[in-house]
Design an enzyme around this catalytic site. Structure first.
Site, PDB file in Angstrom:
ATOM      1  N   HIS A   1      -2.724 -12.577   6.144  1.00  0.00           N
ATOM      2  CA  HIS A   1      -3.211 -12.254   4.800  1.00  0.00           C
ATOM      3  C   HIS A   1      -2.458 -12.997   3.699  1.00  0.00           C
ATOM      4  O   HIS A   1      -3.054 -13.686   2.863  1.00  0.00           O
ATOM      5  CB  HIS A   1      -3.088 -10.749   4.537  1.00  0.00           C
ATOM      6  CG  HIS A   1      -3.955  -9.900   5.414  1.00  0.00           C
ATOM      7  ND1 HIS A   1      -5.174 -10.320   5.902  1.00  0.00           N
ATOM      8  CD2 HIS A   1      -3.797  -8.646   5.876  1.00  0.00           C
ATOM      9  CE1 HIS A   1      -5.701  -9.356   6.631  1.00  0.00           C
ATOM     10  NE2 HIS A   1      -4.885  -8.339   6.631  1.00  0.00           N
TER      11      HIS A   1
ATOM     12  N   GLU B   1       0.830  -1.190   0.000  1.00  0.00           N
ATOM     13  CA  GLU B   1       0.000   0.000   0.000  1.00  0.00           C
ATOM     14  C   GLU B   1       0.871   1.250   0.000  1.00  0.00           C
ATOM     15  O   GLU B   1       2.041   1.201   0.391  1.00  0.00           O
ATOM     16  CB  GLU B   1      -0.954   0.007   1.191  1.00  0.00           C
ATOM     17  CG  GLU B   1      -0.309  -0.157   2.544  1.00  0.00           C
ATOM     18  CD  GLU B   1      -1.339  -0.308   3.655  1.00  0.00           C
ATOM     19  OE1 GLU B   1      -2.539  -0.172   3.378  1.00  0.00           O
ATOM     20  OE2 GLU B   1      -0.920  -0.534   4.793  1.00  0.00           O
TER      21      GLU B   1
END
Length: 498
Positions: A239, A215
């Site tokens: 994740h 990100e």
């Protein structure tokens, strides 16, 4: 019999207003909430029912798009909200919670309850025991726990033991919003609903796989949390390893919760154990440094000026089974990258014999398949085609699909999907206790190694770049390269070991 009551601990916190309330509002607006549904918020902030409803209505107007809200719908949803001022860490206050639930349901022993822990992880092991003390762990009760589930293998085992002493496994929902994304679920549909790819989905045809989840933001004021977590605990252990499992798992015999989660655990148990050589050569840690107007990690609030916490990590891992033996999986995650993207890139093997010459700078490349979870959700297949004209000059072209080409079909809210599954008692997309421990068994030696060797290299990378250059070197032995290589994007003089 009363309807479902959802109890949110931490109801005045950031997660509740940003994620949980918009998700519940979506379910309400689409008429997907159970009949008679109500929500009871618990938190230390002092609210009455009415003042809490006013607060949530104002927050919903910030986090729900204008086209999805009307005053009538907002008021109708908020009328189902209730609030109890309490400290979830204090055992004595759970008798007040029990009394309030009796009042809301009209039942002496309400059991159609869904508890949601939107609290700091320090309370994950406390709240279940307090619920048990007032006998709120009844047969129809369910409990939802946010990540991180444990800080390492030992703490995860202790936490599993606490929950097992209070609830049955089918009552425990360890939530990870990644699995609630339509695009994550579509990996399974793509693999197992299309006969043309499954025969190629193995070591005979696939050269390597890369999984990226990065990100373009920093830690967003979460220095206190992130200093104790780091990228491995925050992203990789949950994740990214779940995306590895979705990519590598065998097809379940039938698609139900047990069969699906059995296959996930098999992938975790097949991960090739890491050695000290792997810690040094196949794991790269990074930390973003100041660049242009962006502050470095050590300049963030509540972060030590000499912090050794990783904000970037790249790893090479192997899966020791018949399908994937010898195929490396390269995974990476990082803060302050050039963009926000989550994708899986499958690199197929090159053709065994190349009959076409490299002409005009164009060389035939191996086929790649990109499964993009965010943004621009979709699937891209890259393959070689002949350029028009004389000779046989090749160029790589793309065949792509994106969800927005389906028109106005929404990709769905991940939290709304998962909360709805909890309400219906479907644990398929939630992590089981054995999967939690299997994942930690693999990553725990990395944490132990870093503790034992505190000066393990930590490489700086300027905020806004693709991470440390060392993450490229890790792939050289396989003649591989990241889809977005860092070496092409910045001056190497800006990189250093911290």
């Amino acid at each position: 019999m009363s309807g479902l009551v959802m109890i949110i601990f931490g109801a005045s916190g950031d997660l509740t207003k940003r994620k949980l309330m918009p998700a519940l509002y979506t379910l309400y607006r689409e008429e997907r909430l159970p009949d008679g549904f109500s929500m009871l918020g618990g938190g230390r902030t002092d609210y009455t029912d009415e003042s809490y409803r006013t607060y949530i209505m104002s927050e919903l107007k910030k986090f729900v798009t204008s086209k999805e809200q009307t005053d009538e719908q907002l008021k109708g949803f908020c009328s189902r909200l209730h609030y109890l001022t309490m400290n979830p860490a204090t055992a004595e206050e759970y008798s007040l919670l029990n009394a309030r639930l009796q009042e809301l349901t009209g039942e002496r022993e309400p059991d159609n309850l869904l508890f949601y822990l939107a609290t700091p992880p320090s309370l994950y092991g406390v709240i279940p025991l307090h619920l048990k003390a007032v006998r709120l762990n009844r047969s129809r009760t369910r409990i939802v726990v946010e990540k991180p589930f444990g800080y390492d293998l030992q703490s995860a085992r202790k936490l599993n033991a606490v929950y097992a002493s209070v609830f049955s496994e089918h009552q425990i929902y360890r939530i990870d919003h990644f699995l609630g994304k339509e695009t994550a679920q579509n990996i399974l549909a793509f693999r197992f609903a299309n006969g043309i790819f499954e025969p190629l989905w193995n070591r005979n045809y696939i050269d390597y796989v890369e999984i990226t989840a990065v990100e373009n933001l920093g830690i967003e004021g979460r220095g206190g949390y992130y200093e104790g977590a780091g990228a491995l605990r925050d992203m990789v252990q949950n994740h990214l390893i779940q995306l590895v499992a979705l990519t590598a798992m065998e097809p379940p015999v039938t698609f139900n919760a047990d069969k699906f989660r059995n296959e996930v655990v098999k992938v975790y148990e097949s991960l090739t154990p890491l050695t000290e050589t792997d810690f040094e050569e196949h794991i790269v840690r990074g930390q973003y440094t100041a660049s242009n107007t962006k502050a470095g990690y050590r300049e963030e609030r509540q972060v030590s000026s000499d912090s050794r916490t990783e904000t970037y990590i790249a790893m090479k891992i192997g899966i020791n089974n018949w399908r994937w033996s010898g195929v490396p999986f390269y995974i990476r995650t990082g803060k302050q990258m050039p963009t926000k993207v989550t994708e899986i890139v499958v690199h197929f093997r090159k053709t065994p014999y190349q009959m076409f010459r490299c002409e005009g700078g164009h060389c035939p490349r191996a086929n790649t398949l990109i499964l993009r979870l965010q943004p621009n959700e979709g699937i891209v297949l890259k393959f070689g085609m002949k350029l028009p004209g004389s000779g046989f000059e090749l160029k790589q072209v793309t065949m792509d699909f994106s969800y927005d080409k389906l028109g106005e079909l929404p990709t769905g809210d991940a939290y709304a999907r998962l909360i709805e599954d909890c309400m219906h008692g479907d644990p398929t997309l939630f992590t089981r206790s054995d999967a939690v421990e299997a994942s930690w068994r693999f990553f725990d030696p990395v944490l132990r190694y870093w503790e034992k060797h505190p000066h393990t290299p930590l490489y700086g990378y300027p905020a806004g770049t693709w991470g440390p250059l060392e993450s490229e070197k890790m792939m050289y032995e396989h003649d591989a390269e990241w889809t977005n290589p860092c070496k092409n994007l910045t001056n190497t003089d800006e990189y250093c070991e911290l």
